[in-house]
Design a protein around this motif. Sequence first.
Motif, PDB file in Angstrom:
ATOM      1  N   GLY A 189       0.789  -1.225   0.000  1.00  0.00           N
ATOM      2  CA  GLY A 189       0.000   0.000   0.000  1.00  0.00           C
ATOM      3  C   GLY A 189       0.821   1.276   0.000  1.00  0.00           C
ATOM      4  O   GLY A 189       0.256   2.371  -0.090  1.00  0.00           O
ATOM      5  N   TRP A 190       2.141   1.155   0.059  1.00  0.00           N
ATOM      6  CA  TRP A 190       2.985   2.347   0.149  1.00  0.00           C
ATOM      7  C   TRP A 190       3.897   2.555  -1.047  1.00  0.00           C
ATOM      8  O   TRP A 190       4.698   3.497  -1.061  1.00  0.00           O
ATOM      9  N   ILE A 191       3.829   1.708  -2.065  1.00  0.00           N
ATOM     10  CA  ILE A 191       4.556   1.937  -3.304  1.00  0.00           C
ATOM     11  C   ILE A 191       3.603   2.619  -4.274  1.00  0.00           C
ATOM     12  O   ILE A 191       2.576   2.063  -4.647  1.00  0.00           O
ATOM     13  N   LYS A 192       3.939   3.835  -4.664  1.00  0.00           N
ATOM     14  CA  LYS A 192       3.051   4.630  -5.517  1.00  0.00           C
ATOM     15  C   LYS A 192       3.306   4.301  -6.987  1.00  0.00           C
ATOM     16  O   LYS A 192       4.403   4.512  -7.494  1.00  0.00           O
ATOM     17  N   LEU A 193       2.263   3.812  -7.637  1.00  0.00           N
ATOM     18  CA  LEU A 193       2.355   3.404  -9.033  1.00  0.00           C
ATOM     19  C   LEU A 193       1.861   4.514  -9.954  1.00  0.00           C
ATOM     20  O   LEU A 193       1.154   5.423  -9.519  1.00  0.00           O
ATOM     21  N   PRO A 194       2.220   4.451 -11.245  1.00  0.00           N
ATOM     22  CA  PRO A 194       1.756   5.472 -12.187  1.00  0.00           C
ATOM     23  C   PRO A 194       0.242   5.561 -12.230  1.00  0.00           C
ATOM     24  O   PRO A 194      -0.463   4.557 -12.101  1.00  0.00           O
ATOM     25  N   ASN A 195      -0.253   6.788 -12.399  1.00  0.00           N
ATOM     26  CA  ASN A 195      -1.688   7.057 -12.539  1.00  0.00           C
ATOM     27  C   ASN A 195      -2.507   6.714 -11.295  1.00  0.00           C
ATOM     28  O   ASN A 195      -3.733   6.656 -11.349  1.00  0.00           O
ATOM     29  N   GLN A 196      -1.833   6.481 -10.189  1.00  0.00           N
ATOM     30  CA  GLN A 196      -2.524   6.194  -8.935  1.00  0.00           C
ATOM     31  C   GLN A 196      -3.006   7.500  -8.314  1.00  0.00           C
ATOM     32  O   GLN A 196      -2.401   8.553  -8.508  1.00  0.00           O
ATOM     33  N   GLU A 197      -4.088   7.455  -7.568  1.00  0.00           N
ATOM     34  CA  GLU A 197      -4.575   8.656  -6.902  1.00  0.00           C
ATOM     35  C   GLU A 197      -3.525   9.181  -5.930  1.00  0.00           C
ATOM     36  O   GLU A 197      -2.807   8.411  -5.298  1.00  0.00           O
ATOM     37  N   ARG A 198      -3.437  10.495  -5.831  1.00  0.00           N
ATOM     38  CA  ARG A 198      -2.468  11.113  -4.937  1.00  0.00           C
ATOM     39  C   ARG A 198      -2.771  10.743  -3.492  1.00  0.00           C
ATOM     40  O   ARG A 198      -3.924  10.617  -3.099  1.00  0.00           O
TER      41      ARG A 198
END
Length: 339
Positions: A189-198
């Motif tokens: 839940g803490w790796i931010k992927l492309p196009n993910q909500e801020r």
Amino acid sequence: MQKYPFITVAQKEHTFKLTALPAGLLTRIAYAAVRRKDNEEGAVQRVLNSARISGIKDFALKMGDFPAAIVLNWIDGTLSENGGFIEIPDKAKVAQIIDGQHRVAGLKQAIDENPAAANYQIPVAIYEGLDTPNSARIFISINTEQRPAPKSLVFDLYGVSASDLMDPAAIRASDIIGYLGSEGQPYFGWIKLPNQERQRGGVALSTAVTAIKPMVDSKGLMEQVGITELEMQKAIFSNYFSAIRTAYGSRWNDRGNAFIYASGFIGAVEFFKTHMFDYCKGKGSFESSTIEQSLDLDAAGQILQEEVKGLGGAEAANAVHDRLVSAFRPAEVSKGFKI
């Protein structure tokens, strides 16, 4: 003189001719006029980067897909048109490169290595007789408004791209980060992927990949001690961050935890490289228990985001690294490996 079919594209202030040219002809007629170096109209290019050229050459020889147009400024008079065709003379330096100078240079090197590459059909957009201000406007438009894909998206796409065309170390690092971000792992839940909500908190995929990539590169720390298998590398990073997570207990997923931010992740990786890796190697164990016993991160010593929030990126990562160093309590070492 060869003829090539073209279409005219009219936009707000300019028109250009869109065609396709053989790579061999393109590399002979096109050249880069460098700003502040070449005293001529239309000189807007930067000095070439040899590393980029080499990478493009390798890509051309392995795959050769170049769907984006090379943008040229034709300076040798007016192009002759005849029934939907334009005539392109095989003359050196008749077209300045507005965009694509590294691709052209890379293609030239590819042709030198494999002459068959000269037959690649390359899309080309040709403006005619642009002065320096207009060349600069088009160059700026391409390189600022039409931005390349973010690193995170590129890394995310590695899993569906031909692996022989990509950076093996980046692919390996991306696989490891994907595992750390899976359910049950420290960064779920803490790796931010492309196009993910801020969201507040989290580590961008590109940041995490860039941080661990040197360790899993062909000459990195892992290979130097014979730890080359993906599953072993995944286990080592998982054990390391799991040991830190254990010290935080229920507060690990609290947004005040510095380790769920980029600076915390980078600082932790740096500490692993500078201290923990050699310690675990000497102990012959990369198990979570070995790592936990060497770190005194009790409740009073937990590293919080508020401590580094006002610092710059590198400074914040260094602060996390230094706090981990101060919490490091190494014991005597032995031999052999346990993971």
